[in-house]
Design an enzyme around this catalytic site. Structure first.
Site, PDB file in Angstrom:
ATOM      1  N   HIS A 227      -8.581  -4.524  13.169  1.00  0.00           N
ATOM      2  CA  HIS A 227      -9.055  -5.538  12.225  1.00  0.00           C
ATOM      3  C   HIS A 227     -10.548  -5.816  12.307  1.00  0.00           C
ATOM      4  O   HIS A 227     -11.103  -6.505  11.447  1.00  0.00           O
ATOM      5  CB  HIS A 227      -8.255  -6.836  12.404  1.00  0.00           C
ATOM      6  CG  HIS A 227      -6.828  -6.684  11.991  1.00  0.00           C
ATOM      7  ND1 HIS A 227      -5.829  -6.386  12.882  1.00  0.00           N
ATOM      8  CD2 HIS A 227      -6.251  -6.732  10.762  1.00  0.00           C
ATOM      9  CE1 HIS A 227      -4.683  -6.281  12.225  1.00  0.00           C
ATOM     10  NE2 HIS A 227      -4.905  -6.478  10.951  1.00  0.00           N
TER      11      HIS A 227
ATOM     12  N   LYS B  77     -10.195  -0.013   4.245  1.00  0.00           N
ATOM     13  CA  LYS B  77     -10.822  -0.823   3.191  1.00  0.00           C
ATOM     14  C   LYS B  77     -12.321  -0.599   3.165  1.00  0.00           C
ATOM     15  O   LYS B  77     -12.921  -0.461   2.110  1.00  0.00           O
ATOM     16  CB  LYS B  77     -10.526  -2.300   3.438  1.00  0.00           C
ATOM     17  CG  LYS B  77      -9.267  -2.759   2.759  1.00  0.00           C
ATOM     18  CD  LYS B  77      -9.311  -4.257   2.445  1.00  0.00           C
ATOM     19  CE  LYS B  77      -7.969  -4.705   1.895  1.00  0.00           C
ATOM     20  NZ  LYS B  77      -7.249  -5.596   2.761  1.00  0.00           N
TER      21      LYS B  77
ATOM     22  N   HIS C 264       3.774   1.578   2.563  1.00  0.00           N
ATOM     23  CA  HIS C 264       5.009   0.861   2.218  1.00  0.00           C
ATOM     24  C   HIS C 264       5.812   1.660   1.190  1.00  0.00           C
ATOM     25  O   HIS C 264       7.029   1.722   1.240  1.00  0.00           O
ATOM     26  CB  HIS C 264       4.707  -0.512   1.608  1.00  0.00           C
ATOM     27  CG  HIS C 264       3.950  -1.427   2.510  1.00  0.00           C
ATOM     28  ND1 HIS C 264       2.726  -1.945   2.176  1.00  0.00           N
ATOM     29  CD2 HIS C 264       4.231  -1.910   3.739  1.00  0.00           C
ATOM     30  CE1 HIS C 264       2.304  -2.719   3.160  1.00  0.00           C
ATOM     31  NE2 HIS C 264       3.197  -2.717   4.124  1.00  0.00           N
TER      32      HIS C 264
ATOM     33  N   CYS D 278     -10.615  -6.529  17.876  1.00  0.00           N
ATOM     34  CA  CYS D 278      -9.396  -5.763  17.612  1.00  0.00           C
ATOM     35  C   CYS D 278      -9.786  -4.484  16.858  1.00  0.00           C
ATOM     36  O   CYS D 278     -10.430  -4.569  15.817  1.00  0.00           O
ATOM     37  CB  CYS D 278      -8.423  -6.590  16.767  1.00  0.00           C
ATOM     38  SG  CYS D 278      -7.118  -5.577  16.042  1.00  0.00           S
TER      39      CYS D 278
ATOM     40  N   HIS E   4       0.845  -1.194   0.000  1.00  0.00           N
ATOM     41  CA  HIS E   4       0.000   0.000   0.000  1.00  0.00           C
ATOM     42  C   HIS E   4       0.884   1.248   0.000  1.00  0.00           C
ATOM     43  O   HIS E   4       2.111   1.158  -0.037  1.00  0.00           O
ATOM     44  CB  HIS E   4      -1.014  -0.029   1.145  1.00  0.00           C
ATOM     45  CG  HIS E   4      -0.410  -0.124   2.511  1.00  0.00           C
ATOM     46  ND1 HIS E   4       0.454   0.830   3.013  1.00  0.00           N
ATOM     47  CD2 HIS E   4      -0.544  -1.060   3.482  1.00  0.00           C
ATOM     48  CE1 HIS E   4       0.806   0.484   4.230  1.00  0.00           C
ATOM     49  NE2 HIS E   4       0.243  -0.667   4.545  1.00  0.00           N
TER      50      HIS E   4
ATOM     51  N   LYS F 238      -8.021   8.269   8.424  1.00  0.00           N
ATOM     52  CA  LYS F 238      -7.242   7.060   8.176  1.00  0.00           C
ATOM     53  C   LYS F 238      -7.800   6.336   6.931  1.00  0.00           C
ATOM     54  O   LYS F 238      -9.001   6.248   6.760  1.00  0.00           O
ATOM     55  CB  LYS F 238      -7.379   6.153   9.402  1.00  0.00           C
ATOM     56  CG  LYS F 238      -6.131   5.386   9.729  1.00  0.00           C
ATOM     57  CD  LYS F 238      -6.268   4.697  11.075  1.00  0.00           C
ATOM     58  CE  LYS F 238      -5.370   3.476  11.116  1.00  0.00           C
ATOM     59  NZ  LYS F 238      -5.346   2.804  12.390  1.00  0.00           N
TER      60      LYS F 238
ATOM     61  N   CYS G 202      -3.074  -8.930  13.520  1.00  0.00           N
ATOM     62  CA  CYS G 202      -1.909  -8.238  14.084  1.00  0.00           C
ATOM     63  C   CYS G 202      -0.758  -9.200  14.337  1.00  0.00           C
ATOM     64  O   CYS G 202       0.374  -8.764  14.529  1.00  0.00           O
ATOM     65  CB  CYS G 202      -2.252  -7.578  15.419  1.00  0.00           C
ATOM     66  SG  CYS G 202      -3.506  -6.310  15.344  1.00  0.00           S
TER      67      CYS G 202
ATOM     68  N   CYS H 125      -4.867 -11.748  18.201  1.00  0.00           N
ATOM     69  CA  CYS H 125      -5.427 -11.250  16.932  1.00  0.00           C
ATOM     70  C   CYS H 125      -4.529 -11.749  15.798  1.00  0.00           C
ATOM     71  O   CYS H 125      -3.342 -11.419  15.751  1.00  0.00           O
ATOM     72  CB  CYS H 125      -5.519  -9.725  16.891  1.00  0.00           C
ATOM     73  SG  CYS H 125      -6.041  -9.146  15.251  1.00  0.00           S
TER      74      CYS H 125
HETATM   75 ZN   LIG Z   1      -5.671  -6.882  14.906  1.00  0.00          ZN
END
Ligand SMILES: [Zn+2]
Length: 489
Positions: free
Chosen positions: A150, A309, A23, A147, A20, A306, A133, A130
């Site tokens: 996520h 998705k 990176h 989480c 993404h 932020k 993570c 998680c």
């Molecule tokens: Zn997570």
């Protein structure tokens, strides 16, 4: 002869998804510094590592979903990531992969070293894990039992695991953090120190039956290493044995002593692992702490929120590259996105910055100087022709730019390059080499001065937009006029 050696590494992302924009920022930042260091220290004294983190439950599950073996799965994704690096002109020396047997062997050696130091013990443990993570969570970290990153409930893991005595290194790490300018940006230091002050021992293994995709604990084949404990050692493992990971033509002397401590680039989610866990591990191995921790900010959506998705407000580096080209995106990531603070990605800004600073400012100056010197038949290549006052002004800019690059202040460095090009444009307007009143000698002086300035701007830009910068130098030498940076609509 310069014997100073410089090693830097980015984080090794999990390769279960495509890269993404965050990176891209990290890799491009690291690439700019690597190119600069090569220029200063010589190719043979710089080592730039990146790669892929290929173990863990996440990989194992994804491979299962796709009906392939984990190795096939990570092979495919690692290939994509390498292609991505090539697309963005990332000049890494080694692309490290944690599924490689050489990494397995070395990660096990570090484990044994830590164990011999009395830092590893076994304990019955129940925790909330998680998978996204790859990390245990406390109840407090969850939102509505899920989480927050996520949006999924963690799984309950109850088993006997090995633990690492991270808490033993609290004081050592706090002292180290205060021993110099270790972490950038400076204001993250308080956050990291808070975390270190409260850090506890961490689980570093999983039962192999439940997670067969990982590195076996050397003294207990029923367990595999926790993915972080294995992956973090890659930063130094590559220095011991780069053979499988090196680019063609790589011929640097391997060895931790030659290259470590190094500089590490990483993102906002990684501060605790890079600045805490990993540093505790290094202390346990008897290896020096990282020389410099560079914690870049988060790339936000255009509205400053932020990227996510579910919201669909993410920016794809592939799309951006296709739309604007590699170097326009690289230029924007360094000139338009803050080097260390969270920063929104705005396509409007990308276009404006490119048009204003590359097309109008630098590109225009380059073309004008070449056109004028062709028109008046002037040779500007004689470096003895440069006015000494003008030269010292340009050299002053260059040393400011270089000192900012030494401090990893990339955005400020570009700002200075832009100022240098602007100074060239002001100079040409003021001295009007096209004016009928100028003598041939005066014209030659003005254009020689400007050719020197352009050469220096191009050299400084070569870290950020290497292909265009080389083309600019080429045009300058061959006196080939033309539009180097076409405007973006
Ligand atoms: Zn997570």
């Amino acid at each position: 002869m310069n014997n100073e050696k410089y090693y830097q590494t980015t984080t090794l992302p999990y390769v279960n998804a495509n890269p993404h924009i965050g990176h891209t920022l990290e890799f491009v930042q690291a690439d700019v510094v690597a190119r600069f260091k090569r220029k200063k220290l010589g190719e043979e004294n710089v080592w730039f590592n990146l790669g892929a983190d290929e173990h863990g439950l996440k990989m194992y599950q994804k491979a299962k979903e796709k009906g392939v073996t984990p190795q096939e799965y990570v092979d495919e994704y690692s290939k994509n990531w390498k292609e991505f690096c090539d697309l963005f002109l990332i000049s890494y020396d080694t692309f490290y992969r944690t599924s490689d047997p050489s990494h397995h062997k070395l990660a096990q050696e570090w484990w044994l070293r830590s164990e011999a130091n009395g830092d590893i013990y076994k304990k019955e443990y129940t925790g909330l894990y998680c998978v996204g993570c790859e990390e245990f969570k406390t109840e407090k970290q969850l939102v509505d039992g899920k989480c927050p990153d996520h949006g999924v409930e963690p799984i309950v893991v109850s088993e006997e695991n090995y633990f690492f005595k991270l808490s033993k290194y609290r004081d050592d790490l706090l002292k180290w953090l205060d021993s110099g300018e270790i972490l950038k940006p400076d204001h993250k230091k308080a956050e990291l120190k808070n975390w270190i002050s409260a850090m506890e021992d961490i689980s570093i293994s999983r039962v192999k039956e439940k997670l067969p995709w990982g590195i076996e604990v050397p003294s207990d084949p029923t367990q595999v290493m926790y993915v972080w404990f294995d992956a973090l050692t890659d930063y130094i493992n590559v220095l011991k044995d780069p053979t499988e990971f090196a680019r063609e033509g790589f011929d640097k002397d391997a060895g931790i002593d030659n290259w470590w401590p190094g500089v590490q680039f990483f993102g906002p989610d990684n501060l605790r692992f890079q600045g805490g866990v990993w540093q505790g591990m290094l202390a346990s191995f008897g290896v020096a702490h990282t020389r410099k921790l560079l914690n870049h900010g988060m790339v936000l959506a255009a509205d400053g929120t932020k990227m996510s998705k579910t919201k669909g407000n993410g920016v794809s580096p592939f799309e951006q590259q296709e739309k604007y080209g590699t170097e326009a995106v690289r230029f924007y990531l360094i000139a338009g996105i803050s080097t260390f603070a969270d920063s929104p990605y705005k396509e409007e800004d990308l276009k404006n910055l490119y048009n204003a600073h590359l097309a109008d400012n630098f590109g225009n100056l380059l073309n004008r100087v070449i056109v004028l010197s062709n028109k008046y038949g002037i040779d500007y290549s004689d470096s003895n022709n440069i006015d000494s006052e003008f030269k010292s002004k340009v050299d002053g800019f260059v040393s400011e730019i270089e000192s900012l690059l030494e401090k990893f202040e990339l955005q400020s460095a570009v700002q200075k390059i832009i100022e240098l090009a602007s100074f060239g444009n002001e100079y040409i307007s003021e001295h009007q080499p096209w004016s009928k009143e100028k003598t041939e000698k005066e014209r030659e002086q003005i254009l020689s001065n400007l050719a020197y300035l352009i050469k220096n701007v191009a050299e400084q830009y070569s870290y950020i937009i290497p292909e265009s910068a080389n083309r600019a130098l080429d045009m300058l030498i061959k006196k080939e006029s033309g539009v180097l940076f076409a405007k973006i609509d």
